[in-house]
Design a protein around this motif. Structure first.
Motif, mmCIF file in Angstrom:
data_model
loop_
_atom_site.group_PDB
_atom_site.id
_atom_site.type_symbol
_atom_site.label_atom_id
_atom_site.label_comp_id
_atom_site.label_asym_id
_atom_site.label_seq_id
_atom_site.Cartn_x
_atom_site.Cartn_y
_atom_site.Cartn_z
ATOM 1 N N HIS A 155 37.832 34.018 42.627
ATOM 2 C CA HIS A 155 37.706 35.414 43.032
ATOM 3 C C HIS A 155 38.598 35.702 44.229
ATOM 4 C CE1 HIS A 155 36.083 38.904 45.157
ATOM 5 N NE2 HIS A 155 35.623 39.305 43.995
ATOM 6 N N GLU A 159 41.664 38.232 44.674
ATOM 7 C CA GLU A 159 41.548 39.237 45.738
ATOM 8 C C GLU A 159 42.795 39.253 46.606
ATOM 9 O OE1 GLU A 159 38.618 40.162 49.583
ATOM 10 O OE2 GLU A 159 37.999 38.729 48.036
ATOM 11 N N VAL A 194 35.861 51.928 39.859
ATOM 12 C CA VAL A 194 35.446 50.575 40.224
ATOM 13 C C VAL A 194 36.550 49.575 39.920
ATOM 14 C CG1 VAL A 194 33.815 48.704 39.751
ATOM 15 C CG2 VAL A 194 32.999 51.046 39.944
ATOM 16 N N LEU A 195 37.209 49.739 38.783
ATOM 17 C CA LEU A 195 38.260 48.799 38.397
ATOM 18 C C LEU A 195 39.409 48.771 39.392
ATOM 19 C CD1 LEU A 195 38.441 49.466 34.539
ATOM 20 C CD2 LEU A 195 37.380 47.523 35.707
ATOM 21 N N SER A 197 38.996 49.669 42.646
ATOM 22 C CA SER A 197 38.417 49.681 43.993
ATOM 23 C C SER A 197 38.912 48.501 44.820
ATOM 24 C CB SER A 197 36.890 49.630 43.897
ATOM 25 O OG SER A 197 36.309 49.414 45.173
ATOM 26 N N ASP A 199 37.040 47.415 47.245
ATOM 27 C CA ASP A 199 35.805 46.850 47.803
ATOM 28 C C ASP A 199 35.549 45.496 47.151
ATOM 29 O OD1 ASP A 199 33.399 46.257 48.932
ATOM 30 O OD2 ASP A 199 32.390 48.108 48.325
ATOM 31 N N PHE A 200 36.349 44.515 47.546
ATOM 32 C CA PHE A 200 36.249 43.197 46.930
ATOM 33 C C PHE A 200 34.960 42.474 47.307
ATOM 34 C CE2 PHE A 200 40.817 44.077 46.903
ATOM 35 C CZ PHE A 200 41.095 43.844 45.568
ATOM 36 N N HIS A 203 32.604 43.456 44.625
ATOM 37 C CA HIS A 203 32.915 42.708 43.402
ATOM 38 C C HIS A 203 32.397 41.277 43.509
ATOM 39 C CE1 HIS A 203 35.266 46.111 42.386
ATOM 40 N NE2 HIS A 203 36.410 45.757 42.961
ATOM 41 N N PHE A 206 28.524 41.025 43.344
ATOM 42 C CA PHE A 206 28.032 41.246 41.988
ATOM 43 C C PHE A 206 28.158 39.961 41.170
ATOM 44 C CE2 PHE A 206 28.448 42.476 37.539
ATOM 45 C CZ PHE A 206 27.375 43.342 37.372
ATOM 46 N N GLY A 207 29.346 39.351 41.211
ATOM 47 C CA GLY A 207 29.554 38.113 40.470
ATOM 48 C C GLY A 207 28.676 36.986 40.971
#
Length: 220
Positions: A155, A159, A194-195, A197, A199-200, A203, A206-207
């Motif tokens: 991730h 990012e 969102v895709l 965004s 705001d990592f 993301h 959530f994961g």
């Protein structure tokens, strides 16, 4: 006056492993991984390139040492005081992500290295220990370590690739928006905010929550 990275005239450069790694991290933060070469590092240290091979036989050895230095203190995120294993694992994952984000291309440096230093092993031991104490089998705890570490590093790598230094927008956000809107992709169009965004953290969280929820099913 000589610079800190250059030897005084007439004196041999003082070279040690710790200083070499610290200088390499400085160059990484300044120009990125692609610009980090053994020759450039040697120039910054004021030595001949061959001198570096006293400590690092290959550039990969150097990257491994840099990765080990980057994750110093991550293991200190440690178990949560309330004994909740999932929060303890989350704290360790967040600490690893933070450590990698602290350096330009940090995840690229870390990915593929296999340090056996105390910082890396300390992080791994802390995470495995949390899970074993929570009742996970040894096999489950070991595989969970890989799952959490691989998710976090992967991730963070994406990012950092999507949001280069000094940029406020993902590099491909505009192209994605144009491509989606120009085609017949109604579901992607509905989720573009969102895709695209930046705001990592959202993301990542959530994961991470999905991963922890999956581990809870193993625990049961």
């Amino acid at each position: 006056m000589s610079s800190p990275s250059s030897p005084a005239r007439g004196r041999p450069a003082r070279l040690d492993q710790a200083r070499t790694v610290q200088t390499a991290l400085g160059l990484l933060n300044e120009s990125g991984l692609d610009a980090l070469t053994m020759r450039r590092l040697a120039d910054a240290l004021g030595v001949q390139a061959g001198a570096l091979y006293r400590y690092f036989a290959t550039k990969q050895d150097l990257l491994t040492a840099m990765a080990e230095r980057m994750v110093g203190g991550v293991a200190d995120a440690g178990p949560a005081g309330d004994g909740d294993w999932s929060e303890s694992v989350a704290r360790l994952a967040r600490a690893l992500r933070t450590a990698l984000l602290a350096h330009r291309d940090g995840a690229r440096v870390f990915a593929g290295t296999h340090s056996t230093g105390p910082n890396t092993l300390g992080f791994s031991d802390s995470l495995v220990g949390v899970l074993r104490e929570a009742g996970f089998s040894d096999d489950e705890a070991a595989r969970a370590l890989y799952a959490v570490a691989n998710f976090t590093v992967g991730h963070t790598l994406e990012e950092q690739a999507a949001l280069p230094p000094q940029s406020e927008e993902p590099t491909d956000a505009g192209k994605l928006s144009e491509a989606v809107r120009a085609g017949m992709y109604p579901h992607l169009a509905a989720t573009l905010p969102v895709l695209t965004s930046t705001d990592f953290t959202a993301h990542f969280e959530f994961g991470l929550r999905l991963l922890l929820d999956g581990l809870r099913t193993v625990e049961q």
